[in-house]
Design a protein around this motif. Sequence first.
Motif, PDB file in Angstrom:
ATOM      1  N   GLY A 247       0.785  -1.225   0.000  1.00 46.52           N
ATOM      2  CA  GLY A 247       0.000   0.000   0.000  1.00 46.52           C
ATOM      3  C   GLY A 247       0.817   1.276   0.000  1.00 46.52           C
ATOM      4  N   ASP A 248       2.140   1.145  -0.014  1.00 48.39           N
ATOM      5  CA  ASP A 248       3.020   2.319  -0.005  1.00 48.39           C
ATOM      6  C   ASP A 248       3.634   2.487  -1.385  1.00 48.39           C
ATOM      7  OD1 ASP A 248       4.837   4.320   0.362  1.00 48.39           O
ATOM      8  OD2 ASP A 248       5.967   3.322   1.966  1.00 48.39           O
ATOM      9  N   PRO A 249       3.213   3.514  -2.148  1.00 46.99           N
ATOM     10  CA  PRO A 249       3.730   3.683  -3.506  1.00 46.99           C
ATOM     11  C   PRO A 249       5.231   3.933  -3.559  1.00 46.99           C
ATOM     12  CG  PRO A 249       2.496   5.622  -2.811  1.00 46.99           C
ATOM     13  CD  PRO A 249       2.272   4.582  -1.775  1.00 46.99           C
ATOM     14  N   LYS A 250       5.825   4.348  -2.442  1.00 51.50           N
ATOM     15  CA  LYS A 250       7.261   4.603  -2.420  1.00 51.50           C
ATOM     16  C   LYS A 250       8.066   3.336  -2.134  1.00 51.50           C
ATOM     17  CE  LYS A 250       6.810   9.433  -0.940  1.00 51.50           C
ATOM     18  NZ  LYS A 250       7.183  10.432   0.103  1.00 51.50           N
ATOM     19  N   ALA A 251       7.391   2.297  -1.631  1.00 53.02           N
ATOM     20  CA  ALA A 251       8.082   1.051  -1.292  1.00 53.02           C
ATOM     21  C   ALA A 251       8.075   0.144  -2.515  1.00 53.02           C
ATOM     22  CB  ALA A 251       7.402   0.371  -0.108  1.00 53.02           C
ATOM     23  N   ARG A 252       8.995   0.396  -3.422  1.00 47.10           N
ATOM     24  CA  ARG A 252       9.065  -0.346  -4.670  1.00 47.10           C
ATOM     25  C   ARG A 252       9.556  -1.770  -4.433  1.00 47.10           C
ATOM     26  NH1 ARG A 252       5.978   2.805  -7.912  1.00 47.10           N
ATOM     27  NH2 ARG A 252       6.697   4.949  -7.913  1.00 47.10           N
ATOM     28  N   GLY A 253       8.842  -2.737  -5.025  1.00 47.00           N
ATOM     29  CA  GLY A 253       9.289  -4.121  -4.920  1.00 47.00           C
ATOM     30  C   GLY A 253      10.610  -4.323  -5.625  1.00 47.00           C
ATOM     31  N   ARG A 254      11.434  -5.210  -5.090  1.00 49.42           N
ATOM     32  CA  ARG A 254      12.752  -5.486  -5.671  1.00 49.42           C
ATOM     33  C   ARG A 254      12.948  -6.987  -5.801  1.00 49.42           C
ATOM     34  NH1 ARG A 254      16.905  -1.211  -4.757  1.00 49.42           N
ATOM     35  NH2 ARG A 254      15.763   0.678  -4.174  1.00 49.42           N
ATOM     36  N   ARG A 255      13.509  -7.404  -6.926  1.00 51.98           N
ATOM     37  CA  ARG A 255      13.876  -8.801  -7.135  1.00 51.98           C
ATOM     38  C   ARG A 255      15.275  -8.843  -7.748  1.00 51.98           C
ATOM     39  NH1 ARG A 255       9.352 -12.503  -7.785  1.00 51.98           N
ATOM     40  NH2 ARG A 255       7.887 -11.924  -6.114  1.00 51.98           N
ATOM     41  N   LYS A 256      16.091  -9.727  -7.210  1.00 50.10           N
ATOM     42  CA  LYS A 256      17.427  -9.939  -7.775  1.00 50.10           C
ATOM     43  C   LYS A 256      17.332 -10.872  -8.976  1.00 50.10           C
ATOM     44  CE  LYS A 256      19.756  -9.446  -3.297  1.00 50.10           C
ATOM     45  NZ  LYS A 256      20.588 -10.141  -2.289  1.00 50.10           N
ATOM     46  N   SER A 257      18.335 -10.802  -9.835  1.00 52.22           N
ATOM     47  CA  SER A 257      18.359 -11.670 -11.013  1.00 52.22           C
ATOM     48  C   SER A 257      18.475 -13.140 -10.625  1.00 52.22           C
ATOM     49  CB  SER A 257      19.499 -11.279 -11.949  1.00 52.22           C
ATOM     50  OG  SER A 257      20.747 -11.262 -11.268  1.00 52.22           O
ATOM     51  N   SER A 258      18.854 -13.409  -9.392  1.00 47.49           N
ATOM     52  CA  SER A 258      18.926 -14.782  -8.889  1.00 47.49           C
ATOM     53  C   SER A 258      17.585 -15.253  -8.339  1.00 47.49           C
ATOM     54  CB  SER A 258      19.992 -14.884  -7.790  1.00 47.49           C
ATOM     55  OG  SER A 258      19.721 -13.971  -6.731  1.00 47.49           O
ATOM     56  N   GLU A 259      16.521 -14.471  -8.569  1.00 51.58           N
ATOM     57  CA  GLU A 259      15.162 -14.810  -8.163  1.00 51.58           C
ATOM     58  C   GLU A 259      14.262 -14.787  -9.398  1.00 51.58           C
ATOM     59  OE1 GLU A 259      14.218 -12.889  -3.966  1.00 51.58           O
ATOM     60  OE2 GLU A 259      15.171 -11.417  -5.287  1.00 51.58           O
ATOM     61  N   PRO A 260      13.053 -15.353  -9.287  1.00 54.61           N
ATOM     62  CA  PRO A 260      12.092 -15.183 -10.383  1.00 54.61           C
ATOM     63  C   PRO A 260      11.657 -13.725 -10.471  1.00 54.61           C
ATOM     64  CG  PRO A 260      11.415 -16.926  -8.858  1.00 54.61           C
ATOM     65  CD  PRO A 260      12.504 -16.173  -8.185  1.00 54.61           C
ATOM     66  N   SER A 261      11.225 -13.330 -11.635  1.00 55.29           N
ATOM     67  CA  SER A 261      10.643 -12.004 -11.799  1.00 55.29           C
ATOM     68  C   SER A 261       9.328 -11.910 -11.046  1.00 55.29           C
ATOM     69  CB  SER A 261      10.397 -11.735 -13.287  1.00 55.29           C
ATOM     70  OG  SER A 261       9.586 -10.598 -13.485  1.00 55.29           O
ATOM     71  N   ALA A 262       8.979 -10.694 -10.619  1.00 62.24           N
ATOM     72  CA  ALA A 262       7.608 -10.458 -10.182  1.00 62.24           C
ATOM     73  C   ALA A 262       6.704 -10.559 -11.406  1.00 62.24           C
ATOM     74  CB  ALA A 262       7.501  -9.082  -9.532  1.00 62.24           C
ATOM     75  N   THR A 263       5.405 -10.551 -11.201  1.00 62.22           N
ATOM     76  CA  THR A 263       4.464 -10.696 -12.311  1.00 62.22           C
ATOM     77  C   THR A 263       4.736  -9.673 -13.400  1.00 62.22           C
ATOM     78  OG1 THR A 263       2.754 -11.536 -10.830  1.00 62.22           O
ATOM     79  CG2 THR A 263       2.030 -10.654 -12.943  1.00 62.22           C
ATOM     80  N   VAL A 264       4.891 -10.154 -14.619  1.00 62.64           N
ATOM     81  CA  VAL A 264       5.121  -9.275 -15.765  1.00 62.64           C
ATOM     82  C   VAL A 264       3.799  -8.626 -16.160  1.00 62.64           C
ATOM     83  CG1 VAL A 264       5.784  -9.192 -18.197  1.00 62.64           C
ATOM     84  CG2 VAL A 264       7.090 -10.604 -16.594  1.00 62.64           C
ATOM     85  N   THR A 265       3.785  -7.312 -16.211  1.00 64.13           N
ATOM     86  CA  THR A 265       2.586  -6.567 -16.605  1.00 64.13           C
ATOM     87  C   THR A 265       2.898  -5.752 -17.850  1.00 64.13           C
ATOM     88  OG1 THR A 265       3.042  -4.499 -15.412  1.00 64.13           O
ATOM     89  CG2 THR A 265       2.069  -6.322 -14.134  1.00 64.13           C
ATOM     90  N   GLY A 266       1.874  -5.085 -18.343  1.00 62.31           N
ATOM     91  CA  GLY A 266       2.059  -4.236 -19.511  1.00 62.31           C
ATOM     92  C   GLY A 266       2.953  -3.047 -19.256  1.00 62.31           C
ATOM     93  N   LYS A 267       3.285  -2.783 -17.982  1.00 67.76           N
ATOM     94  CA  LYS A 267       4.151  -1.655 -17.630  1.00 67.76           C
ATOM     95  C   LYS A 267       5.581  -2.106 -17.350  1.00 67.76           C
ATOM     96  CE  LYS A 267       0.423   0.870 -17.691  1.00 67.76           C
ATOM     97  NZ  LYS A 267       0.135   1.727 -18.874  1.00 67.76           N
ATOM     98  N   ILE A 268       5.966  -3.268 -17.855  1.00 70.08           N
ATOM     99  CA  ILE A 268       7.289  -3.801 -17.526  1.00 70.08           C
ATOM    100  C   ILE A 268       8.412  -2.867 -17.958  1.00 70.08           C
ATOM    101  CG2 ILE A 268       7.440  -5.164 -19.662  1.00 70.08           C
ATOM    102  CD1 ILE A 268       8.954  -7.277 -17.950  1.00 70.08           C
ATOM    103  N   SER A 269       8.201  -2.073 -18.997  1.00 67.44           N
ATOM    104  CA  SER A 269       9.253  -1.170 -19.453  1.00 67.44           C
ATOM    105  C   SER A 269       9.539  -0.066 -18.439  1.00 67.44           C
ATOM    106  CB  SER A 269       8.876  -0.542 -20.800  1.00 67.44           C
ATOM    107  OG  SER A 269       7.704   0.250 -20.668  1.00 67.44           O
ATOM    108  N   ARG A 270       8.635   0.131 -17.469  1.00 65.91           N
ATOM    109  CA  ARG A 270       8.847   1.159 -16.453  1.00 65.91           C
ATOM    110  C   ARG A 270       9.708   0.660 -15.287  1.00 65.91           C
ATOM    111  NH1 ARG A 270       2.894   4.079 -15.855  1.00 65.91           N
ATOM    112  NH2 ARG A 270       2.572   4.499 -18.085  1.00 65.91           N
ATOM    113  N   ASN A 271       9.927  -0.643 -15.221  1.00 66.09           N
ATOM    114  CA  ASN A 271      10.761  -1.181 -14.149  1.00 66.09           C
ATOM    115  C   ASN A 271      12.216  -0.769 -14.357  1.00 66.09           C
ATOM    116  OD1 ASN A 271       8.495  -2.474 -13.178  1.00 66.09           O
ATOM    117  ND2 ASN A 271       9.084  -4.502 -13.939  1.00 66.09           N
ATOM    118  N   ARG A 272      12.828  -0.236 -13.313  1.00 60.30           N
ATOM    119  CA  ARG A 272      14.251   0.110 -13.382  1.00 60.30           C
ATOM    120  C   ARG A 272      15.088  -1.148 -13.170  1.00 60.30           C
ATOM    121  NH1 ARG A 272      15.301   3.598  -8.743  1.00 60.30           N
ATOM    122  NH2 ARG A 272      17.457   3.612  -9.539  1.00 60.30           N
TER     123      ARG A 272
END
Length: 368
Positions: A247-272
């Motif tokens: 519920g916190d828009p500032k708390a961005r989810g993070r995943r390392k390349s050694s983990e699975p991706s979070a759910t891929v959405t149509g906004k994937i290009s916005r992920n840093r």
Amino acid sequence: MRPVKIVDLFAGPGGLDVAAEKLGIPTVGIEWDESACATRNAAGLTTVHGDVRSYGPANFREADVLAGGPPCQTFTVAGTGVGRRALDDVLRFVKRMVAREDREQIKNDLGNLKDERTGLVLEPLRWALEAIDERRTPYRAIVLEQVPAVLPVWEAYAEALRSEGYSVDCGILQTEAFGVPQTRRRATLVARLGDEKVALPSPTHRIYRKGVPRESGDPSLAPWRTMADVINRPSPFIVISNYGTGGDPKARGRRKSSEPSATVTGKISRNRIVAMDHSELPRFSLSEAGRLQTFPIDYPWSGRDVGQQIGNAVPPRLAMHVLCAAFDWDPPSEAALQSLDHWQSRSGHESAGRDGRDESAIEEAACV
């Protein structure tokens, strides 16, 4: 069971069709979105560019398997929620359709829903019932998938299809449990004509748990796959989600390349994407985003808003497992799964026009 051909409703860029073609099963997909059709055409997938509501089983006489993933925007948590509020209405429509109430009246009543996309989730049932009533050749198998919020609809479908002589199973599948390098949950239904019990596919990989090593868990299952398993980058990286968590828009989810991706959405290009030292790296290419969905690395993404096409698609690797379960086949072989790494376009398949009634794709699909 050896299928003849699959007709895929709301076929998108071809996630299920890619899986089916790799298993040696011909497909024809009906898709409204022009850009998704552009991708399908580039991939050589037989395509009818049109509205699913304008067609029925009689247009595709050779197809003996029905598949579909209706638009999910009105059912998703991220959407408007119209579908959730209209769920009771949708379930009532299921009962009316099974009771064989007047189709024109049902069609008119569906037109009164606040969002017409909500009613589209009922299209596969219309096709299944018309195949029984009009074509008098029921589909031998049915495969449907959607967002988890649609599970109550699939459960109503299951009750309806059982009354028509199908064995049915439905539930929530987690994509990483089938070797998809992404955590994603999908409401899935498989049905097969006859009394022989059908079941959703059994997991082949462990479920991802944050902070739990991939080597731990059920030793009979393979470790979950990581982003690094399918994306060829020289160094480890971190994906910082465009979405907030808890519920916190500032708390961005993070995943390392050694983990699975979070759910891929149509906004994937916005992920840093950043290196381990937090320096910025290039964002995912279209090919990389597709790989997280288990599309071939060289899949010919075309048209506009490709990120949305990728985010809306069913992962081909998951689809391969679901199709094998629906047909009572053994789980897909490692060779079949590895064949998803690359794509070879088939020649000779043309796309139909928007209504498609006299174009080559629908003529080939119908075999009339």
